[in-house]
Design a protein around this motif. Structure first.
Motif, PDB file in Angstrom:
ATOM      1  N   GLU A  86       0.832  -1.206   0.000  1.00  0.00           N
ATOM      2  CA  GLU A  86       0.000   0.000   0.000  1.00  0.00           C
ATOM      3  C   GLU A  86       0.867   1.256   0.000  1.00  0.00           C
ATOM      4  OE1 GLU A  86      -4.328   0.452   1.807  1.00  0.00           O
ATOM      5  OE2 GLU A  86      -2.789   0.658   3.342  1.00  0.00           O
ATOM      6  N   ASP A  87       2.072   1.155   0.539  1.00  0.00           N
ATOM      7  CA  ASP A  87       2.933   2.330   0.623  1.00  0.00           C
ATOM      8  C   ASP A  87       4.368   1.972   0.263  1.00  0.00           C
ATOM      9  OD1 ASP A  87       3.694   0.817   2.748  1.00  0.00           O
ATOM     10  OD2 ASP A  87       2.752   2.058   4.254  1.00  0.00           O
ATOM     11  N   GLU A  88       5.168   2.982   0.077  1.00  0.00           N
ATOM     12  CA  GLU A  88       6.547   2.759  -0.359  1.00  0.00           C
ATOM     13  C   GLU A  88       7.401   2.155   0.754  1.00  0.00           C
ATOM     14  OE1 GLU A  88       7.983   6.081  -2.583  1.00  0.00           O
ATOM     15  OE2 GLU A  88       9.877   5.084  -3.056  1.00  0.00           O
ATOM     16  N   GLU A  89       6.969   2.327   1.997  1.00  0.00           N
ATOM     17  CA  GLU A  89       7.724   1.754   3.134  1.00  0.00           C
ATOM     18  C   GLU A  89       7.450   0.258   3.274  1.00  0.00           C
ATOM     19  OE1 GLU A  89       5.958   4.795   3.503  1.00  0.00           O
ATOM     20  OE2 GLU A  89       7.899   5.713   3.049  1.00  0.00           O
ATOM     21  N   LYS A  90       6.549  -0.257   2.462  1.00  0.00           N
ATOM     22  CA  LYS A  90       6.207  -1.681   2.407  1.00  0.00           C
ATOM     23  C   LYS A  90       5.656  -2.178   3.738  1.00  0.00           C
ATOM     24  CE  LYS A  90       9.980  -2.527  -0.841  1.00  0.00           C
ATOM     25  NZ  LYS A  90      11.190  -3.284  -1.099  1.00  0.00           N
ATOM     26  N   THR A  91       4.836  -1.363   4.388  1.00  0.00           N
ATOM     27  CA  THR A  91       4.289  -1.772   5.687  1.00  0.00           C
ATOM     28  C   THR A  91       3.065  -2.660   5.516  1.00  0.00           C
ATOM     29  OG1 THR A  91       3.073   0.298   5.746  1.00  0.00           O
ATOM     30  CG2 THR A  91       5.139   0.218   6.973  1.00  0.00           C
ATOM     31  N   LYS A  92       2.266  -2.406   4.465  1.00  0.00           N
ATOM     32  CA  LYS A  92       1.048  -3.201   4.320  1.00  0.00           C
ATOM     33  C   LYS A  92       1.017  -3.886   2.951  1.00  0.00           C
ATOM     34  CE  LYS A  92      -3.856  -3.291   4.862  1.00  0.00           C
ATOM     35  NZ  LYS A  92      -4.999  -2.754   4.184  1.00  0.00           N
ATOM     36  N   PRO A  93       1.229  -5.194   2.921  1.00  0.00           N
ATOM     37  CA  PRO A  93       1.188  -5.889   1.629  1.00  0.00           C
ATOM     38  C   PRO A  93      -0.245  -6.025   1.116  1.00  0.00           C
ATOM     39  CG  PRO A  93       1.672  -7.437   3.392  1.00  0.00           C
ATOM     40  CD  PRO A  93       1.576  -6.086   4.024  1.00  0.00           C
ATOM     41  N   LEU A  94      -0.407  -5.828  -0.180  1.00  0.00           N
ATOM     42  CA  LEU A  94      -1.733  -5.960  -0.786  1.00  0.00           C
ATOM     43  C   LEU A  94      -1.837  -7.227  -1.626  1.00  0.00           C
ATOM     44  CD1 LEU A  94      -2.340  -2.303  -2.087  1.00  0.00           C
ATOM     45  CD2 LEU A  94      -3.267  -3.353  -0.038  1.00  0.00           C
ATOM     46  N   LEU A  95      -0.810  -7.474  -2.437  1.00  0.00           N
ATOM     47  CA  LEU A  95      -0.842  -8.636  -3.332  1.00  0.00           C
ATOM     48  C   LEU A  95       0.512  -9.330  -3.346  1.00  0.00           C
ATOM     49  CD1 LEU A  95      -2.544  -7.134  -6.541  1.00  0.00           C
ATOM     50  CD2 LEU A  95      -3.616  -8.697  -4.926  1.00  0.00           C
ATOM     51  N   THR A  96       0.469 -10.620  -3.561  1.00  0.00           N
ATOM     52  CA  THR A  96       1.687 -11.395  -3.778  1.00  0.00           C
ATOM     53  C   THR A  96       1.543 -12.079  -5.132  1.00  0.00           C
ATOM     54  OG1 THR A  96       1.827 -11.837  -1.421  1.00  0.00           O
ATOM     55  CG2 THR A  96       3.106 -13.259  -2.835  1.00  0.00           C
ATOM     56  N   ILE A  97       2.556 -11.933  -5.956  1.00  0.00           N
ATOM     57  CA  ILE A  97       2.515 -12.555  -7.294  1.00  0.00           C
ATOM     58  C   ILE A  97       3.716 -13.474  -7.409  1.00  0.00           C
ATOM     59  CG2 ILE A  97       2.496 -12.089  -9.769  1.00  0.00           C
ATOM     60  CD1 ILE A  97       1.492  -9.232  -9.001  1.00  0.00           C
ATOM     61  N   GLN A  98       3.448 -14.736  -7.663  1.00  0.00           N
ATOM     62  CA  GLN A  98       4.538 -15.717  -7.710  1.00  0.00           C
ATOM     63  C   GLN A  98       4.450 -16.554  -8.970  1.00  0.00           C
ATOM     64  OE1 GLN A  98       4.646 -18.249  -4.279  1.00  0.00           O
ATOM     65  NE2 GLN A  98       5.112 -16.581  -2.905  1.00  0.00           N
ATOM     66  N   ALA A  99       5.615 -16.758  -9.593  1.00  0.00           N
ATOM     67  CA  ALA A  99       5.668 -17.660 -10.753  1.00  0.00           C
ATOM     68  C   ALA A  99       5.587 -19.094 -10.254  1.00  0.00           C
ATOM     69  CB  ALA A  99       6.959 -17.439 -11.516  1.00  0.00           C
ATOM     70  N   ARG A 100       4.977 -19.949 -11.070  1.00  0.00           N
ATOM     71  CA  ARG A 100       4.855 -21.353 -10.664  1.00  0.00           C
ATOM     72  C   ARG A 100       6.150 -22.114 -10.866  1.00  0.00           C
ATOM     73  NH1 ARG A 100      -1.229 -23.119 -12.596  1.00  0.00           N
ATOM     74  NH2 ARG A 100      -2.251 -21.476 -11.393  1.00  0.00           N
ATOM     75  N   GLN A 101       6.883 -21.759 -11.889  1.00  0.00           N
ATOM     76  CA  GLN A 101       8.104 -22.486 -12.217  1.00  0.00           C
ATOM     77  C   GLN A 101       9.254 -21.490 -12.349  1.00  0.00           C
ATOM     78  OE1 GLN A 101       7.798 -25.734 -12.376  1.00  0.00           O
ATOM     79  NE2 GLN A 101       5.607 -25.981 -12.719  1.00  0.00           N
TER      80      GLN A 101
END
Lengths: 203, 94
Positions: free
Chosen positions: A68-83
């Motif tokens: 949510e912010d540049e300080e990375k205090t509140k994560p909104l989404l995680t995107i991960q490759a499968r392979q």
């Protein structure tokens, strides 16, 4: 194709929906002079920061986080490759607040040689939408003449991703069409992937 | 909980529930039917990745045989063991 992606705010019961998932248009702009990995600011039309995307460096599997912010205090989404190595790479998109997978995006490897093409999948991996460069002619011109030609992507479900012309900093404008019922978490995940994966080809 | 030939088992990392998923979902994140949260499903299903793994093992065997021919059985066995350990570490890192 083109089926609406229902947004499920019920999953966020008792929590306020982040501004990033309410906006109908925003711009992802790559951070200039970032040496390791890549990061993007997501801003609305007034320039307010909606989210900050960070792509981890030195990861064998692509790992992108949206905060949510540049300080990375509140994560909104995680995107991960499968392979780690995958010709038709598939990326799972998880709502970091609830821990629920909202869907996935799969890059169509063969087709993307001539025209970048993605499939949007729901949480059960069923194809629900398609995203591709809007013009085959422009896609070819971009590949064989100059990659300075900005890309435009159309999502069947009602959104447009338009790259702004800027030879130095990658910038992608996302517009959600009026009345489109799109899961905006999934949409932001797909937009982040387009900026991070396709945008990398420009740098 | 039905497991057919087209599915593999997954265990939720949050609630430890076991549930079946399609083989094609190997290596992905899937929502647990019990707690609803995303959990990783083991394995890989990409053909390109399978070819690369096969080529790495074949390369190790060929290198070991070559070293065996040049330096004898101890050197050949040493190359094979070191190579296998490296491949194992890479596999674990992925």
């Amino acid at each position: 194709m083109g089926r609406a992606l229902p947004f499920s705010p019920s999953i966020l019961d008792g929590m306020s929906i982040p501004a990033a998932f309410e906006a109908d248009s925003y711009v992802l702009r790559r951070k200039f002079l970032k040496i390791l990995g890549a990061s993007f600011h997501v801003r609305d039309g007034s320039g307010n920061l909606l989210a900050f995307c960070a792509q981890k460096a030195f990861k064998l599997k692509e790992d992108i986080r949206v905060f949510e912010d540049e300080e990375k205090t509140k994560p909104l989404l995680t995107i991960q490759a499968r392979q780690a190595i995958d010709f038709s790479a598939c990326y799972d998109i998880v709502d970091a607040t609830s821990g629920v997978k909202v869907g996935a995006a799969r890059r169509k490897g063969m087709k993307s040689i001539l025209r970048d093409s993605w499939e949007v999948l729901d949480a059960d991996d069923h194809v629900i939408d398609k995203l591709e460069e809007d013009s085959a002619g422009m896609a070819l011109a971009r590949r064989f003449l100059s990659n300075l030609i900005p890309q435009t992507f159309k999502l069947g479900g009602g959104a447009t991703f338009k790259q702004r012309f800027n030879p130095f900093i990658y910038s992608l404008e996302v517009s959600i069409h009026r009345g489109a019922e799109i899961d905006k978490r999934l949409l932001m995940g797909v937009a982040t992937l387009i900026a991070a994966i396709e945008g990398r080809q420009d740098s | 909980m039905a497991f057919d030939s087209g599915s593999i088992g997954a265990t939720c990392e949050h609630c430890q529930a076991m549930f079946p998923v399609a083989k094609s979902a190997a290596g992905s994140l899937q929502n647990c039917p019990e707690c609803g949260r995303a959990t990783s499903v083991g394995g890989e299903n990409d053909p390109l990745w399978t070819v690369i793994k096969g080529a790495a093992v074949l390369g190790l065997v060929v290198a070991s045989v070559l070293v065996y021919q040049i330096g004898g059985p101890v050197a050949g066995a040493a190359v094979f063991l070191v190579g296998a350990a490296i491949l194992g570490l890479v596999r674990a890192a992925l």
